[in-house]
Design a protein around this motif. Structure first.
Motif, PDB file in Angstrom:
ATOM      1  N   ILE A  41       0.841  -1.197   0.000  1.00  0.00           N
ATOM      2  CA  ILE A  41       0.000   0.000   0.000  1.00  0.00           C
ATOM      3  C   ILE A  41       0.876   1.246   0.000  1.00  0.00           C
ATOM      4  O   ILE A  41       0.618   2.198  -0.741  1.00  0.00           O
ATOM      5  CB  ILE A  41      -0.974  -0.013   1.191  1.00  0.00           C
ATOM      6  CG1 ILE A  41      -2.055  -1.061   0.956  1.00  0.00           C
ATOM      7  CG2 ILE A  41      -1.587   1.364   1.412  1.00  0.00           C
ATOM      8  CD1 ILE A  41      -2.922  -1.339   2.157  1.00  0.00           C
ATOM      9  N   ASP A  42       1.913   1.241   0.821  1.00  0.00           N
ATOM     10  CA  ASP A  42       2.827   2.384   0.829  1.00  0.00           C
ATOM     11  C   ASP A  42       3.461   2.577  -0.544  1.00  0.00           C
ATOM     12  O   ASP A  42       3.597   3.706  -1.018  1.00  0.00           O
ATOM     13  CB  ASP A  42       3.924   2.193   1.880  1.00  0.00           C
ATOM     14  CG  ASP A  42       3.418   2.390   3.292  1.00  0.00           C
ATOM     15  OD1 ASP A  42       2.369   3.040   3.462  1.00  0.00           O
ATOM     16  OD2 ASP A  42       4.076   1.883   4.217  1.00  0.00           O
ATOM     17  N   ARG A  43       3.804   1.490  -1.211  1.00  0.00           N
ATOM     18  CA  ARG A  43       4.381   1.588  -2.560  1.00  0.00           C
ATOM     19  C   ARG A  43       3.348   2.126  -3.543  1.00  0.00           C
ATOM     20  O   ARG A  43       3.644   2.967  -4.388  1.00  0.00           O
ATOM     21  CB  ARG A  43       4.905   0.223  -3.012  1.00  0.00           C
ATOM     22  CG  ARG A  43       5.549   0.237  -4.356  1.00  0.00           C
ATOM     23  CD  ARG A  43       6.831   1.066  -4.346  1.00  0.00           C
ATOM     24  NE  ARG A  43       7.463   0.983  -5.644  1.00  0.00           N
ATOM     25  CZ  ARG A  43       7.909   2.023  -6.314  1.00  0.00           C
ATOM     26  NH1 ARG A  43       7.832   3.223  -5.807  1.00  0.00           N
ATOM     27  NH2 ARG A  43       8.465   1.864  -7.487  1.00  0.00           N
ATOM     28  N   GLY A  44       2.123   1.658  -3.459  1.00  0.00           N
ATOM     29  CA  GLY A  44       1.049   2.152  -4.323  1.00  0.00           C
ATOM     30  C   GLY A  44       0.799   3.627  -4.121  1.00  0.00           C
ATOM     31  O   GLY A  44       0.576   4.375  -5.074  1.00  0.00           O
ATOM     32  N   ARG A  45       0.864   4.054  -2.888  1.00  0.00           N
ATOM     33  CA  ARG A  45       0.678   5.473  -2.575  1.00  0.00           C
ATOM     34  C   ARG A  45       1.760   6.312  -3.246  1.00  0.00           C
ATOM     35  O   ARG A  45       1.487   7.349  -3.834  1.00  0.00           O
ATOM     36  CB  ARG A  45       0.720   5.661  -1.062  1.00  0.00           C
ATOM     37  CG  ARG A  45       0.282   7.009  -0.606  1.00  0.00           C
ATOM     38  CD  ARG A  45       0.254   7.113   0.897  1.00  0.00           C
ATOM     39  NE  ARG A  45      -0.378   5.920   1.455  1.00  0.00           N
ATOM     40  CZ  ARG A  45      -0.314   5.568   2.715  1.00  0.00           C
ATOM     41  NH1 ARG A  45       0.351   6.281   3.566  1.00  0.00           N
ATOM     42  NH2 ARG A  45      -0.907   4.485   3.141  1.00  0.00           N
ATOM     43  N   SER A  46       2.994   5.841  -3.202  1.00  0.00           N
ATOM     44  CA  SER A  46       4.081   6.613  -3.812  1.00  0.00           C
ATOM     45  C   SER A  46       3.999   6.591  -5.335  1.00  0.00           C
ATOM     46  O   SER A  46       4.332   7.577  -5.988  1.00  0.00           O
ATOM     47  CB  SER A  46       5.442   6.106  -3.345  1.00  0.00           C
ATOM     48  OG  SER A  46       5.721   4.828  -3.856  1.00  0.00           O
ATOM     49  N   LEU A  47       3.528   5.491  -5.915  1.00  0.00           N
ATOM     50  CA  LEU A  47       3.411   5.411  -7.375  1.00  0.00           C
ATOM     51  C   LEU A  47       2.258   6.248  -7.915  1.00  0.00           C
ATOM     52  O   LEU A  47       2.349   6.811  -9.002  1.00  0.00           O
ATOM     53  CB  LEU A  47       3.223   3.958  -7.817  1.00  0.00           C
ATOM     54  CG  LEU A  47       4.441   3.047  -7.692  1.00  0.00           C
ATOM     55  CD1 LEU A  47       4.049   1.610  -7.993  1.00  0.00           C
ATOM     56  CD2 LEU A  47       5.558   3.503  -8.607  1.00  0.00           C
ATOM     57  N   THR A  48       1.161   6.311  -7.175  1.00  0.00           N
ATOM     58  CA  THR A  48      -0.031   7.008  -7.668  1.00  0.00           C
ATOM     59  C   THR A  48      -0.085   8.465  -7.234  1.00  0.00           C
ATOM     60  O   THR A  48      -0.777   9.263  -7.863  1.00  0.00           O
ATOM     61  CB  THR A  48      -1.321   6.333  -7.169  1.00  0.00           C
ATOM     62  OG1 THR A  48      -1.374   6.428  -5.740  1.00  0.00           O
ATOM     63  CG2 THR A  48      -1.399   4.877  -7.606  1.00  0.00           C
ATOM     64  N   GLY A  49       0.571   8.800  -6.155  1.00  0.00           N
ATOM     65  CA  GLY A  49       0.484  10.149  -5.620  1.00  0.00           C
ATOM     66  C   GLY A  49      -0.793  10.395  -4.832  1.00  0.00           C
ATOM     67  O   GLY A  49      -1.043  11.501  -4.369  1.00  0.00           O
TER      68      GLY A  49
END
Length: 131
Positions: A41-49
């Motif tokens: 989820i943290d990675r998804g947050r950084s990829l999507t903004g």
């Protein structure tokens, strides 16, 4: 996804440069599948903004089909990225509960699968944290 006990170093190495692979392979592995979900989820947050999604999805961490299908929904549902968190089927997992509590922007948490996959107890516990 997962530590070397889940995805071996050989598999990760084979992905680099393979026709379906990438020159970069990142390993995201937590102490268990629930902690790994939080890392993703943290990675998804950084990829999507998207830092403050309006909701999230919950799927059982003991069987994969609901989370696999739900991952597509989480990625594009409603035109916005929304995280998908894993939980044990009969009690809201600590990682999922902490995640819900940390996000005041959540207006909903949707359980994926029937009550045998994510029990009504889990749904109720998630709902209490949303209030």
């Amino acid at each position: 996804c997962g530590g070397e006990g889940v995805v071996s170093r050989d598999v990760a190495t084979a992905l680099v440069g393979a026709e379906y692979g990438s020159p970069i392979v990142e390993r995201k592995g937590g102490l268990n599948r629930y902690a790994t979900a939080a890392l993703l989820i943290d990675r998804g947050r950084s990829l999507t903004g998207v830092t403050n999604p309006d909701g999230m999805y919950l799927a059982t961490g003991t069987n994969y089909p609901d989370a696999l299908a739900g991952g597509v929904l989480a990625g594009i549902g409603g035109g916005q990225w929304r995280p998908l968190m894993l939980t044990p089927p009969t009690v809201l997992g600590d990682d999922a509960g902490s995640f819900i509590s940390a996000h005041a922007s959540f207006k909903f948490a949707t359980a994926l699968g029937g009550p045998n996959a994510v029990s009504e107890i889990v749904v109720d516990q998630a709902g209490e944290l949303l209030q």
